[in-house]
Write a protein that holds these residues in place. Structure first.
Motif, PDB file in Angstrom:
ATOM      1  N   CYS A  97      41.954  18.536  39.227  1.00 39.57           N
ATOM      2  CA  CYS A  97      41.539  19.013  37.903  1.00 39.57           C
ATOM      3  C   CYS A  97      41.838  17.953  36.831  1.00 39.57           C
ATOM      4  N   LYS A 111      40.995  27.691  39.244  1.00 40.36           N
ATOM      5  CA  LYS A 111      40.934  29.136  39.488  1.00 40.36           C
ATOM      6  C   LYS A 111      41.938  29.402  40.606  1.00 40.36           C
ATOM      7  N   ASP A 115      40.942  26.626  43.628  1.00 40.70           N
ATOM      8  CA  ASP A 115      39.560  26.195  43.384  1.00 40.70           C
ATOM      9  C   ASP A 115      39.527  25.473  42.050  1.00 40.70           C
ATOM     10  N   ILE A 117      37.034  24.811  38.991  1.00 41.70           N
ATOM     11  CA  ILE A 117      35.781  25.365  38.469  1.00 41.70           C
ATOM     12  C   ILE A 117      35.391  24.674  37.160  1.00 41.70           C
ATOM     13  N   ARG A 121      31.766  28.191  37.572  1.00 48.68           N
ATOM     14  CA  ARG A 121      31.309  27.993  38.953  1.00 48.68           C
ATOM     15  C   ARG A 121      32.201  26.992  39.685  1.00 48.68           C
ATOM     16  N   LYS A 122      32.179  27.037  41.031  1.00 49.35           N
ATOM     17  CA  LYS A 122      33.114  26.221  41.824  1.00 49.35           C
ATOM     18  C   LYS A 122      32.614  24.787  41.994  1.00 49.35           C
ATOM     19  N   CYS A 124      34.987  22.388  43.306  1.00 45.20           N
ATOM     20  CA  CYS A 124      35.795  21.752  44.342  1.00 45.20           C
ATOM     21  C   CYS A 124      36.659  22.783  45.063  1.00 45.20           C
ATOM     22  N   GLY A 125      36.747  22.631  46.384  1.00 47.80           N
ATOM     23  CA  GLY A 125      37.638  23.462  47.182  1.00 47.80           C
ATOM     24  C   GLY A 125      38.718  22.584  47.811  1.00 47.80           C
ATOM     25  N   LYS A 161      27.143  30.246  41.847  1.00 49.28           N
ATOM     26  CA  LYS A 161      28.558  30.110  42.228  1.00 49.28           C
ATOM     27  C   LYS A 161      29.009  28.660  42.324  1.00 49.28           C
ATOM     28  N   VAL A 162      28.044  27.741  42.463  1.00 50.84           N
ATOM     29  CA  VAL A 162      28.382  26.338  42.733  1.00 50.84           C
ATOM     30  C   VAL A 162      28.071  25.470  41.522  1.00 50.84           C
ATOM     31  N   ASP A 250      41.932  36.397  47.634  1.00 47.58           N
ATOM     32  CA  ASP A 250      40.696  35.930  47.018  1.00 47.58           C
ATOM     33  C   ASP A 250      40.609  36.692  45.706  1.00 47.58           C
TER      34      ASP A 250
END
Ligand code: BTN
Length: 260
Positions: A97, A111, A115, A117, A121-122, A124-125, A161-162, A250
């Motif tokens: 981040c 998040k 995650d 965001i 929306r996401k 990076c995981g 979401k992405v 989650d």
């Protein structure tokens, strides 16, 4: 966009470590495990353009798009007791981040738990795995990072979401990777030395704090996310005032469309 990486330049910057750049692997986790056992140093990196069996959180698949994203494993061999290894995951979240913000993606947030965001929306995981030695100590840990950089077509149901970095900033994968690796070096060292400083940064970057959340898929609770605990638990206060300390879950955030 299909943007090449300058492997030699990156390897030069990653002094005293191994940098492996592969067109395709099953998963960088598998390749890194092999390298870790072969004696690779702390801070070594395996990056792949494509993963045929990329792994995500909670047993999910992770899809890669060659030339568009950054998919890599980062090796951690540090004097950290095994019961403190979970501290590496928030350290990684803060690192990625912060690196995105260094590259002017100022809307990047964490998040909970890990995650990254932007625009809700996401982007990076992050997934950390570890192996113990014969005496139960931490043999090594590795952080798997999947970061969406350049936009590529995603299935209709994922569109909301992405997120992709190039929706927000003009950036090359090369520069982003260098920025991210440098922050990971810094934050992993800080996680060992003074985890409270990692947590302070985590709290400042955490989008989930103060929001109405619904947690499932691990522990469950519904209420306001009021704090981040000393081991990065999400503290949720439900309607009756009871506090829940969530370690794995989650989390959905309540917005105008309900929980997303
Ligand atoms: C998540 O589900 O949010 C975590 C995704 C982690 C994906 C990365 S891509 C590089 C590394 N290798 C894998 O197989 N997974 C991680």
């Amino acid at each position: 966009m299909n943007e090449a990486l300058d492997e030699k330049k990156i390897a030069l910057l990653r002094k005293n470590t191994t940098f492996v750049y592969l067109p395709e692997v099953e998963s960088t986790f598998i390749e890194m495990k092999r390298l870790a056992h072969a004696g690779a140093a702390d801070g070594s990196v395996v990056l792949a353009e494509r993963q045929t069996a990329g792994r995500g959180r909670l047993g999910r698949r992770w899809v890669s798009s060659p030339g568009s994203g950054l998919y890599f494993s980062y090796l951690i061999k540090k004097p950290l007791p095994a019961d403190k290894a979970a501290r590496l995951t928030p350290a990684l979240a803060v690192a990625v981040c912060s690196a995105l913000r260094d590259c002017e993606l100022k809307d990047a947030h964490i998040k909970w738990p890990n995650d990254i965001i932007a625009g809700g929306r996401k982007l990076c995981g992050i997934l950390c795995e570890m192996e113990l030695d014969a005496s139960g100590g931490l043999a090594y840990a590795q952080a798997g990072v999947g970061l969406n950089v350049h936009k590529y077509p995603v299935p209709e149901d994922l569109k909301d979401k992405v997120a992709f970095c190039d929706e927000f900033i003009a950036v090359s994968r090369q520069n982003l990777l260098i920025a991210v690796l440098s922050r990971i070096d810094e934050l992993c060292a800080l996680a060992v030395k003074d985890f409270s400083r990692v947590l302070a940064q985590y709290r400042a970057l955490c989008y989930t704090l103060g929001k109405q959340v619904s947690a499932s898929g691990g522990q469950s609770a519904e209420g306001i996310a009021v704090d981040i605990g000393e081991e990065c638990e999400l503290i949720v206060r439900d309607d009756s005032g009871t506090l829940h300390a969530l370690r794995t879950a989650d989390v959905s955030l309540r917005g105008v469309m309900g929980y997303v």
